[in-house]
Scaffold this active site. Sequence first.
Site, PDB file in Angstrom:
ATOM      1  N   ARG A 148     115.298   6.172 -13.015  1.00 15.02           N
ATOM      2  CA  ARG A 148     115.597   7.510 -12.519  1.00 15.02           C
ATOM      3  C   ARG A 148     116.160   8.441 -13.584  1.00 15.02           C
ATOM      4  O   ARG A 148     115.750   9.594 -13.670  1.00 15.02           O
ATOM      5  CB  ARG A 148     116.558   7.430 -11.335  1.00 15.02           C
TER       6      ARG A 148
ATOM      7  N   LYS B 297     123.337  -4.571 -10.558  1.00 16.29           N
ATOM      8  CA  LYS B 297     121.894  -4.608 -10.279  1.00 16.29           C
ATOM      9  C   LYS B 297     121.247  -3.275 -10.612  1.00 16.29           C
ATOM     10  O   LYS B 297     121.868  -2.241 -10.415  1.00 16.29           O
ATOM     11  CB  LYS B 297     121.713  -4.879  -8.777  1.00 16.29           C
TER      12      LYS B 297
ATOM     13  N   ARG C 228     109.558  -3.963  -8.777  1.00 20.77           N
ATOM     14  CA  ARG C 228     110.928  -4.121  -8.286  1.00 20.77           C
ATOM     15  C   ARG C 228     111.148  -5.404  -7.479  1.00 20.77           C
ATOM     16  O   ARG C 228     112.281  -5.833  -7.297  1.00 20.77           O
ATOM     17  CB  ARG C 228     111.325  -2.918  -7.433  1.00 20.77           C
TER      18      ARG C 228
ATOM     19  N   GLU D 264     105.735  -1.630  -8.085  1.00 24.48           N
ATOM     20  CA  GLU D 264     104.999  -2.866  -8.459  1.00 24.48           C
ATOM     21  C   GLU D 264     105.912  -3.922  -9.075  1.00 24.48           C
ATOM     22  O   GLU D 264     105.591  -5.101  -9.065  1.00 24.48           O
ATOM     23  CB  GLU D 264     103.913  -2.543  -9.509  1.00 24.48           C
TER      24      GLU D 264
ATOM     25  N   LYS E 212      87.349   5.591 -23.702  1.00 23.85           N
ATOM     26  CA  LYS E 212      86.998   6.925 -23.195  1.00 23.85           C
ATOM     27  C   LYS E 212      88.112   7.617 -22.417  1.00 23.85           C
ATOM     28  O   LYS E 212      87.924   8.721 -21.946  1.00 23.85           O
ATOM     29  CB  LYS E 212      85.730   6.846 -22.346  1.00 23.85           C
ATOM     30  N   TYR E 213      89.242   6.956 -22.218  1.00 24.21           N
ATOM     31  CA  TYR E 213      90.308   7.606 -21.438  1.00 24.21           C
ATOM     32  C   TYR E 213      91.638   7.608 -22.174  1.00 24.21           C
ATOM     33  O   TYR E 213      91.966   6.653 -22.882  1.00 24.21           O
ATOM     34  CB  TYR E 213      90.556   6.848 -20.128  1.00 24.21           C
TER      35      TYR E 213
ATOM     36  N   ASP F 117     125.099   1.709 -10.414  1.00 23.67           N
ATOM     37  CA  ASP F 117     126.352   2.397 -10.754  1.00 23.67           C
ATOM     38  C   ASP F 117     126.989   3.070  -9.537  1.00 23.67           C
ATOM     39  O   ASP F 117     128.190   2.951  -9.314  1.00 23.67           O
ATOM     40  CB  ASP F 117     126.140   3.387 -11.920  1.00 23.67           C
TER      41      ASP F 117
ATOM     42  N   MET G  40     109.181   3.846 -13.768  1.00 20.43           N
ATOM     43  CA  MET G  40     110.457   4.074 -13.083  1.00 20.43           C
ATOM     44  C   MET G  40     111.637   4.047 -14.052  1.00 20.43           C
ATOM     45  O   MET G  40     111.513   3.562 -15.180  1.00 20.43           O
ATOM     46  CB  MET G  40     110.672   3.025 -12.011  1.00 20.43           C
TER      47      MET G  40
ATOM     48  N   GLY H 174     118.002   0.401  -4.624  1.00 20.16           N
ATOM     49  CA  GLY H 174     116.632  -0.040  -4.897  1.00 20.16           C
ATOM     50  C   GLY H 174     116.550  -1.530  -5.171  1.00 20.16           C
ATOM     51  O   GLY H 174     117.480  -2.130  -5.720  1.00 20.16           O
TER      52      GLY H 174
ATOM     53  N   GLU I 139     110.223   8.307 -15.797  1.00 16.00           N
ATOM     54  CA  GLU I 139     110.127   9.213 -14.633  1.00 16.00           C
ATOM     55  C   GLU I 139     111.209  10.289 -14.620  1.00 16.00           C
ATOM     56  O   GLU I 139     111.024  11.338 -14.015  1.00 16.00           O
ATOM     57  CB  GLU I 139     110.141   8.431 -13.322  1.00 16.00           C
TER      58      GLU I 139
HETATM   59  P1  FBP Z   1     118.759   1.665  -8.023  1.00 17.05           P
HETATM   60  O1  FBP Z   1     119.442   2.506  -9.047  1.00 17.05           O
HETATM   61  O2  FBP Z   1     119.323   1.763  -6.673  1.00 17.05           O
HETATM   62  O3  FBP Z   1     118.649   0.233  -8.488  1.00 17.05           O
HETATM   63  O4  FBP Z   1     117.247   2.168  -7.872  1.00 17.05           O
HETATM   64  C1  FBP Z   1     116.518   2.544  -8.977  1.00 17.05           C
HETATM   65  C2  FBP Z   1     115.127   3.012  -8.625  1.00 17.05           C
HETATM   66  O5  FBP Z   1     114.223   1.926  -8.598  1.00 17.05           O
HETATM   67  C3  FBP Z   1     114.674   4.089  -9.606  1.00 17.05           C
HETATM   68  O6  FBP Z   1     114.025   3.509 -10.701  1.00 17.05           O
HETATM   69  C4  FBP Z   1     113.806   4.960  -8.735  1.00 17.05           C
HETATM   70  O7  FBP Z   1     113.812   6.296  -9.186  1.00 17.05           O
HETATM   71  C5  FBP Z   1     114.447   4.875  -7.398  1.00 17.05           C
HETATM   72  O8  FBP Z   1     115.093   3.627  -7.341  1.00 17.05           O
HETATM   73  C6  FBP Z   1     113.480   4.995  -6.252  1.00 17.05           C
HETATM   74  O9  FBP Z   1     114.179   4.989  -5.056  1.00 17.05           O
HETATM   75  P2  FBP Z   1     113.543   4.628  -3.640  1.00 17.05           P
HETATM   76  O10 FBP Z   1     113.430   3.150  -3.585  1.00 17.05           O
HETATM   77  O11 FBP Z   1     114.569   5.122  -2.693  1.00 17.05           O
HETATM   78  O12 FBP Z   1     112.215   5.278  -3.552  1.00 17.05           O
END
Ligand code: FBP
Length: 545
Positions: free
Chosen positions: A249, A199, A422, A420, A239-240, A172, A247, A78, A308
């Site tokens: 993972r 990264k 990354r 938004e 009101k909300y 990782d 993000m 990512g 997430e």
């Molecule tokens: P990396 O671990 O490869 O840096 O990616 C993290 C991430 O941005 C997560 O936060 C997210 O769940 C996932 O990538 C989304 O993956 P994709 O870009 O394949 O939709």
Amino acid sequence: MAEISALQAARAQYQPKLPKALQGPVVAVEGKATESVGNQKEIKELFPNTYGMPVITFEAGNQPKLEPFNVGIILSGGQAPGGHNVISGLFDGVKSLNPNNKLYGFILGPGGLVDHKYMEITPELMDQYRNTGGFDIIGSGRTKLEEVDQFEKGIQILRELGIKALVIIGGDDSNTNACVLAEYYAAKKYGVQVIGCPKTIDGDLKNEQIETSFGFDTACKTYSELIGNIQRDCNSARKYWHFIKLMGRSASHIALECALQCQPNICLISEEVEAKAMSLDDVVTYIAKAVADRAEEGNNFGTVLIPEGIIEFIPAIKKLIAQLNDILATPEAQNLGRSEQIDFVKAHLTKDNLAVFNSLPTSVARQLALDRDPHGNVQVSLIETEKLLSTMVAAKLDQWKKEGKYVGKFGTQHHFFGYEGRCAAPSNYDADYCYSLGYNASRLIANGKTGYMSVIKNTTKPAAEWIAGGVPITMMMNLEKRNGKMKPVIRKALVELDGAPFKYFASKRAEWAKQTAYVYPGPIQYWGPSEVCDQTTKTLQLEQA
Ligand code: FBP
């Protein structure tokens, strides 16, 4: 040349800072032999050529003169803000050793190495990408480098291009693969070094040696700006309830950092949900109670931050996913079509797991049962947890209302902040940190190192005081189950419940839930007072305090 904004043009002139030690020739000072964080015997057997190497620190010294050499670079996984600065740091570092050295980028991730898709990074090309967000200079991909056949295809192109060292920028999983590749090329005596770079916006590639993964700082500041804006709106309209999925993972570092920056009413932390063995209903009840308590005070609005990955940390669902992974890894399952796979999975689940599976909304259950990324991870960014939770909270509040409890009004809005942030233009911290990581990688290469990750430490201090060096990747490894088999992997850093960032949050959250204590961080600033422009994340400040 493509048209660029005035900000980008001004930002292109920024010269990232380097640690003092990297501002001239260096010598590598070696520490003691190292051990892996777990499964030492097994990891040593798997990595006989790259196990046990010492941690390295660079100090000012004399760099022996080197023959010209070429370097290859890969962006893996990512996107994370600062990737282009790792490349510019490496580019400048490699050129400073010999102006005839060349840098080649492999296109669209590790697949570019295997498929021999590459481009030379020229000075003109590099100058268009300095201090910009994104990975678009060469693109990224999630191809997993793990087969001998891929390594052999890789060496063909590396030899053809005269590449002495390959730098893999990744999280990782990608750095684990970098280490496997380093070991393979060392065992075969192919003479190609492999260096990793930490990264990931998720912030989960960190340990005693790595203070933070790059991109975490900028991504969290970008999300915090957006959350702050929502909180102003929320506090204006009153009101909300805004359900905001963030993000990250697995680990909840992003959610926690955004909570520390914005002081929302609620922030869920997956690691705590797991530690307290909370069920989905417990999580829903916790949110519903805060909603009802605020309603009592006439506040029918609020903000909820949701990491997430939370769904995977609810113990019953975690158990279900572990069995799903094993079932999906069997050859029978892999030969089936998608709808047949669901039936196959259901037929092979234990009674308990099947009950949990059937209790989930169909879309969530399908997501858990099917799509995996190439590393075998559930694609949590595709699961609409924010909607799942708000729907369940609404149902819980209705139930309480029927029982005679006052629950106020519950109007909801949903947001997912991930993509938004990354590719945002790197903050000053990430611009300097990434440039230093890349420059430092050139020094690891010049010192003949392989199987190392480039590391920069002491980063809460001014850049001149940062400490540059290298850490053997095997030092971070242990064995974990992946795709049904035990594999050597870098241990992921989850939020520590006894760590300073979580403890601070835990000491404040009851107050933030009840009162409206929002903080509005505003946009990232590149020029101006240091306390506005050069602050690290609150997480790092608390960890280093
Ligand atoms: P990396 O671990 O490869 O840096 O990616 C993290 C991430 O941005 C997560 O936060 C997210 O769940 C996932 O990538 C989304 O993956 P994709 O870009 O394949 O939709």
